[in-house]
Scaffold this active site. Structure first.
Site, PDB file in Angstrom:
ATOM      1  N   HIS A   1       0.823  -1.212   0.000  1.00  0.00           N
ATOM      2  CA  HIS A   1       0.000   0.000   0.000  1.00  0.00           C
ATOM      3  C   HIS A   1       0.857   1.262   0.000  1.00  0.00           C
ATOM      4  O   HIS A   1       1.928   1.309   0.625  1.00  0.00           O
ATOM      5  CB  HIS A   1      -0.953  -0.010   1.194  1.00  0.00           C
ATOM      6  CG  HIS A   1      -2.105  -0.956   1.009  1.00  0.00           C
ATOM      7  ND1 HIS A   1      -2.897  -1.380   2.058  1.00  0.00           N
ATOM      8  CD2 HIS A   1      -2.606  -1.561  -0.111  1.00  0.00           C
ATOM      9  CE1 HIS A   1      -3.831  -2.207   1.585  1.00  0.00           C
ATOM     10  NE2 HIS A   1      -3.667  -2.332   0.295  1.00  0.00           N
TER      11      HIS A   1
ATOM     12  N   ASP B   1       0.806   4.141   1.409  1.00  0.00           N
ATOM     13  CA  ASP B   1       1.229   4.805   2.645  1.00  0.00           C
ATOM     14  C   ASP B   1       2.322   4.024   3.374  1.00  0.00           C
ATOM     15  O   ASP B   1       2.786   4.449   4.431  1.00  0.00           O
ATOM     16  CB  ASP B   1       0.032   5.067   3.569  1.00  0.00           C
ATOM     17  CG  ASP B   1      -0.649   3.798   4.050  1.00  0.00           C
ATOM     18  OD1 ASP B   1      -0.793   2.847   3.253  1.00  0.00           O
ATOM     19  OD2 ASP B   1      -1.061   3.741   5.224  1.00  0.00           O
TER      20      ASP B   1
END
Length: 259
Positions: free
Chosen positions: A58, A60
């Site tokens: 992901h 982030d």
């Protein structure tokens, strides 16, 4: 002894900085943003970033990887089955990697994503677990790719590690997780005490991490799917008999998604 320091990122992420004081070498876990790491390195001259550990793909968690590698030439280690930018070492279940002169074991923990891994360092006094978005303090990650059965198995595997294991997850979700935990087990004194403590910490802008596995087993509903009180609440909420712990987990996760 490795020192672990949080570098806040975005709204509620933590990039974990691991420091070996004897060599002034350091590593980071899940740098979604390069700037907090580069800022720390600029403020602490003499330190050398040698490794970047990634738990899953992901943005982030991986957004700062390429910039950090270009700036430091650190080695990037991440799950073999996910698209990890600039990855040098592809990791699979039960691999052992040396980071800052210490061995870390790789645990495959699918659920949040299919290729998600966790990093575990077994120290005789203070074991360390970097669990990404699988095991949170008092909670667990959403199921974006995997099944409830996979996530329940992954959490059970992590919960079997020693009581003293320090849990370094990737987000400051503890307070909201504990509010949900209290809804699941309103008579659980450990949850009530932890909620009170974390509420105080957060009012003072203090970090709620790391947790430890002994505390998680007492207060994290997703590790307590085998408990009668948790099953009864899950049955009540779902309107059916959740006959297995993984079914209880699935009902809890569905409830939490809309809590």
């Amino acid at each position: 002894m490795i020192q672990v320091h949080p570098l806040p990122a975005f709204n509620d992420n933590y990039i974990w900085l691991l420091q070996d004081l004897s060599s002034q070498r350091c590593a980071v876990v899940d740098p979604g943003d390069a700037q907090p790491v580069l800022g720390w390195l600029a403020q602490n001259p003499g330190w050398h970033l040698t490794d970047i550990l990634i738990t899953h793909h992901h943005k982030d968690h991986v957004g700062g990887v390429v910039q950090l590698k270009q700036a430091t030439d650190a080695r990037v280690l991440g799950p073999a089955t996910e698209n990890i930018p600039a990855r040098d070492v592809a990791l699979t279940d039960n691999d052992t990697v040396s980071v800052l002169g210490r061995d870390f074991t790789v645990h495959a923990v699918p659920g949040h994503t299919l290729g998600h891994i966790a990093f575990y360092h077994h120290d005789a006094t203070t074991p360390l677990l970097f669990s990404g978005d699988t095991l949170f303090a008092a909670g667990c990650g959403r199921l974006f790719e995997g099944t409830p059965e996979q996530m329940h198995e992954s959490l059970s595997r992590l919960a079997a590690l020693p009581d003293s294991t320090l849990v370094y997850c990737a987000h400051e979700y503890t307070l909201s997780n504990l509010r949900f935990a209290q809804a699941v087990e309103p008579d659980n004194r450990d949850i009530a005490e932890r909620l009170s403590q974390v509420s105080q910490w957060r009012s003072e802008n203090r970090i709620s991490l790391p947790s430890n596995l002994a505390l998680e087993r007492r207060t994290n509903p997703f590790l307590r799917a085998h408990e009668t009180s948790v099953k009864e609440k899950a049955d009540e909420r779902s309107g059916r008999d959740n006959s297995t712990p993984s079914a209880v987990f699935a009902s809890l996760r569905a409830w939490k998604d809309t809590f």
